[in-house]
Design a protein around this motif. Structure first.
Motif, PDB file in Angstrom:
ATOM      1  N   ASP A   1      -7.346  -7.428   5.505  1.00 34.68           N
ATOM      2  CA  ASP A   1      -6.811  -6.777   4.478  1.00 34.68           C
ATOM      3  C   ASP A   1      -7.026  -4.882   4.737  1.00 34.68           C
ATOM      4  O   ASP A   1      -6.215  -4.323   4.556  1.00 34.68           O
ATOM      5  CB  ASP A   1      -7.532  -6.916   3.388  1.00 34.68           C
ATOM      6  CG  ASP A   1      -7.429  -8.065   2.743  1.00 34.68           C
ATOM      7  OD1 ASP A   1      -6.381  -8.663   3.007  1.00 34.68           O
ATOM      8  OD2 ASP A   1      -8.438  -8.699   1.887  1.00 34.68           O
TER       9      ASP A   1
ATOM     10  N   GLU B   1      -4.372  -3.862   7.250  1.00 33.41           N
ATOM     11  CA  GLU B   1      -3.010  -3.739   6.695  1.00 33.41           C
ATOM     12  C   GLU B   1      -2.966  -2.359   5.723  1.00 33.41           C
ATOM     13  O   GLU B   1      -2.100  -1.849   6.025  1.00 33.41           O
ATOM     14  CB  GLU B   1      -2.933  -5.286   5.620  1.00 33.41           C
ATOM     15  CG  GLU B   1      -1.508  -5.167   4.904  1.00 33.41           C
ATOM     16  CD  GLU B   1      -1.501  -6.127   4.174  1.00 33.41           C
ATOM     17  OE1 GLU B   1      -1.924  -7.253   4.211  1.00 33.41           O
ATOM     18  OE2 GLU B   1      -1.017  -5.935   2.761  1.00 33.41           O
ATOM     19  N   ASP B   2      -4.274  -2.012   4.977  1.00 33.18           N
ATOM     20  CA  ASP B   2      -4.319  -1.027   4.383  1.00 33.18           C
ATOM     21  C   ASP B   2      -4.061   0.347   5.408  1.00 33.18           C
ATOM     22  O   ASP B   2      -3.492   0.988   5.149  1.00 33.18           O
ATOM     23  CB  ASP B   2      -5.633  -0.976   3.720  1.00 33.18           C
ATOM     24  CG  ASP B   2      -5.356  -1.551   2.382  1.00 33.18           C
ATOM     25  OD1 ASP B   2      -4.540  -1.963   1.987  1.00 33.18           O
ATOM     26  OD2 ASP B   2      -6.746  -1.711   1.851  1.00 33.18           O
TER      27      ASP B   2
ATOM     28  N   THR C   1      -0.574   0.718   6.852  1.00 33.19           N
ATOM     29  CA  THR C   1       0.602   0.918   5.716  1.00 33.19           C
ATOM     30  C   THR C   1       0.405   2.270   5.546  1.00 33.19           C
ATOM     31  O   THR C   1       1.208   3.193   5.675  1.00 33.19           O
ATOM     32  CB  THR C   1       0.196   0.351   4.414  1.00 33.19           C
ATOM     33  OG1 THR C   1       0.138  -1.232   5.054  1.00 33.19           O
ATOM     34  CG2 THR C   1       1.282  -0.005   3.670  1.00 33.19           C
ATOM     35  N   SER C   2      -0.783   2.744   5.356  1.00 29.24           N
ATOM     36  CA  SER C   2      -1.037   4.160   5.181  1.00 29.24           C
ATOM     37  C   SER C   2      -0.614   5.257   6.311  1.00 29.24           C
ATOM     38  O   SER C   2       0.049   6.139   6.254  1.00 29.24           O
ATOM     39  CB  SER C   2      -2.526   4.661   4.608  1.00 29.24           C
ATOM     40  OG  SER C   2      -3.316   3.985   5.524  1.00 29.24           O
TER      41      SER C   2
ATOM     42  N   PRO D   1      -4.702  -7.637  -3.273  1.00 28.09           N
ATOM     43  CA  PRO D   1      -5.616  -6.638  -3.638  1.00 28.09           C
ATOM     44  C   PRO D   1      -5.719  -6.035  -5.191  1.00 28.09           C
ATOM     45  O   PRO D   1      -4.808  -6.485  -5.848  1.00 28.09           O
ATOM     46  CB  PRO D   1      -5.162  -5.264  -2.919  1.00 28.09           C
ATOM     47  CG  PRO D   1      -4.008  -5.609  -2.468  1.00 28.09           C
ATOM     48  CD  PRO D   1      -3.643  -7.168  -2.446  1.00 28.09           C
TER      49      PRO D   1
ATOM     50  N   CYS E   1      -2.842  -5.439  -7.446  1.00 27.40           N
ATOM     51  CA  CYS E   1      -1.218  -5.761  -7.115  1.00 27.40           C
ATOM     52  C   CYS E   1      -0.528  -6.697  -7.975  1.00 27.40           C
ATOM     53  O   CYS E   1       0.525  -6.911  -7.918  1.00 27.40           O
ATOM     54  CB  CYS E   1      -1.529  -6.805  -6.061  1.00 27.40           C
ATOM     55  SG  CYS E   1      -2.228  -8.457  -6.264  1.00 27.40           S
TER      56      CYS E   1
ATOM     57  N   ARG F   1       1.482  -8.121  -3.339  1.00 28.13           N
ATOM     58  CA  ARG F   1       1.194  -6.548  -3.014  1.00 28.13           C
ATOM     59  C   ARG F   1       2.065  -5.899  -4.018  1.00 28.13           C
ATOM     60  O   ARG F   1       3.250  -6.387  -3.896  1.00 28.13           O
ATOM     61  CB  ARG F   1       1.593  -6.602  -1.582  1.00 28.13           C
ATOM     62  CG  ARG F   1       0.467  -5.526  -1.071  1.00 28.13           C
ATOM     63  CD  ARG F   1       1.026  -5.418   0.368  1.00 28.13           C
ATOM     64  NE  ARG F   1       0.201  -6.649   1.064  1.00 28.13           N
ATOM     65  CZ  ARG F   1       0.764  -7.538   2.249  1.00 28.13           C
ATOM     66  NH1 ARG F   1       1.927  -6.964   2.588  1.00 28.13           N
ATOM     67  NH2 ARG F   1       0.355  -8.370   2.670  1.00 28.13           N
ATOM     68  N   ASP F   2       1.936  -4.850  -4.519  1.00 26.56           N
ATOM     69  CA  ASP F   2       2.667  -3.935  -5.319  1.00 26.56           C
ATOM     70  C   ASP F   2       3.610  -4.641  -6.007  1.00 26.56           C
ATOM     71  O   ASP F   2       4.558  -4.449  -6.131  1.00 26.56           O
ATOM     72  CB  ASP F   2       3.448  -3.124  -4.168  1.00 26.56           C
ATOM     73  CG  ASP F   2       2.507  -2.102  -3.466  1.00 26.56           C
ATOM     74  OD1 ASP F   2       1.315  -1.853  -3.873  1.00 26.56           O
ATOM     75  OD2 ASP F   2       3.067  -1.997  -2.241  1.00 26.56           O
TER      76      ASP F   2
END
Lengths: 177, 243
Positions: free
Chosen positions: A159, A162-163, A166-167, B42, B45, B217-218
């Motif tokens: 996780d 991924e965060d 992505t950012s 998350p 989401c 997600r989103d």
């Protein structure tokens, strides 16, 4: 095997089959079957190294048995071993390498790699959930819980990756544009 | 396996100040009869919003929900209330028990609202509380119960009218590890008895009790993992320890 036998003999002198029985009752669920030949060959090596000694004890109605006990050097060795701190686990290299390379070389979409890896961890966690239901002894329960907690950490790390990726991609996208 | 639940291109958008929040943003999902599915992702989401839409506790701004072959997203308030009473059990993270009613009455209330006879309702409530191991608390008020006991009562309430679908929103979110294991055992047992379960959770241990994990997600479904029928060698206890 070496340290296991030394530790068991630290408790009390024993012969080969008693050691096999003790190992099975402690580790039976989490270890593949041990054969007594392997135990005797290890005891032989420990004896030549001066860590254990053996004596033949005659029995009235049964064949003689060889009883093993720890020497002073053997006692020192096993106490040193048990007091030694085990180094903290390292990050598993292979996925880490793939992830960094996928991101930097465009070899693959790192988010796809993360999703695939997450599926693998989730499946493994589901299997551990099943095993938790059959684990009986203390060793088995400790092993299952340890594996579960490691996987939960692996999942949380995915996780985080991924965060971060992505950012990072968004930021790079912004500077490109 | 026939679909008990079919969701097509579901949306839940709302305005927050000047911006548009796309809490659920085009979700397609099918849940088979008797299937156990978990939804992870998350916070923020959209997984809880999705569950609330499925249970009719929130209304979509677009898309369709089909339940048991019937389109339900356009049902009226009372239509939804009726559907929920008989066909959908809901379990919340915060238990949502009626604090001034006894445990037994909390459970019976659902049955009475669904029009069951008092006698039958009482008998079923007692049976459920026994099955869930909280029958000794039947006359207590919820405030006197531990978190785990409250969640058991909430599960009993959700199962009162024997609904084919059980929805659970972070059912172990307020529970410790041992109680989580107990609640998981209960979910697995009800699934084995043929009930369809959809659980929203951030706890991987809860998620992997299901047959399928959907990741959001989103506001969108981005991944899915089937947990049954793995390809590799099944894991055994003697392969857990690296030597």
């Amino acid at each position: 095997m070496r340290e296991v036998l030394l530790a068991l003999l630290h408790k009390e002198p024993a012969h080969g089959y008693e050691l096999k029985g003790a190992i099975e009752s402690m580790f039976g669920e989490v270890w593949p079957a041990v054969n007594v030949g392997q135990i005797y060959s290890t005891l032989g090596r420990l004896e030549r190294a001066g860590l254990v000694r053996s004596a033949t004890v005659s029995q009235a109605s049964r064949p003689d048995k060889r009883v093993f006990e720890l020497t002073a050097a053997g006692g020192d060795t096993v106490r040193r071993w048990v007091d030694e701190v085990v180094p903290a686990a390292q990050l598993r290299g292979s996925f880490f390498d793939k992830l960094v390379l996928a991101d930097r070389t465009r070899l693959a979409d790192p988010i796809v790699l993360i999703d695939r890896q997450r599926r693998e961890y989730l499946r493994r966690l589901a299997e551990l959930g099943e095993l938790a239901g059959v684990a009986q002894g203390l060793a088995a329960r400790l092993a299952v819980e340890g594996a579960v907690l490691h996987l939960q950490a692996d999942l949380r790390w995915l996780d985080f990756c991924e965060d971060a990726l992505t950012s990072h991609q968004k930021r790079n996208g912004d500077t490109d544009g | 396996m026939a679909d008990l639940l079919r969701i097509n291109d579901l949306h839940r958008h709302f305005r927050l100040g000047d911006s548009l929040v796309r809490a659920v943003d085009g979700v397609d999902l099918r849940v088979g009869e008797g299937e156990f599915v978990s939804i992870m992702g998350p916070s923020g989401c959209g997984k809880s919003t999705l569950l609330y839409l499925v249970g009719g506790l929130d209304r979509p701004t677009g898309g369709e929900i089909h339940f048991g072959g019937r389109r339900v997203d356009q049902l009226s308030r009372t239509g939804w209330a009726k559907l929920r009473r008989g066909r959908i059990g809901f379990v919340f993270q915060t238990f949502n028990l009626v604090e001034n009613l006894t445990v037994a009455h909390n459970v019976q209330l659902q049955g009475v609202l669904a029009g069951g006879s008092r006698r039958a309702v009482r008998r079923r409530a007692i049976g459920l509380l026994e099955e869930l191991g909280v029958s000794d608390k039947a006359k207590a008020l919820p405030a006197l119960l531990s978190g785990g006991q409250r969640q058991r009562v909430a599960i009993a309430r959700a199962l009162m009218n024997d609904p084919p679908l059980l929805l659970a929103d972070e059912p172990t979110g307020n529970l410790d590890s041992a109680t989580t294991t107990e609640v998981l055992g209960l979910l697995k047992r009800f699934h084995a008895a043929g009930r369809t379960i959809v659980v929203v959770t951030h706890d991987p241990r809860v998620a992997t009790a299901a047959q399928r994990v959907v990741t959001m997600r989103d506001g969108q479904v981005v991944d899915e993992a089937r947990l049954d029928g793995g390809t590799g060698r099944p894991l055994t206890l003697d392969r857990l320890i690296e030597s």
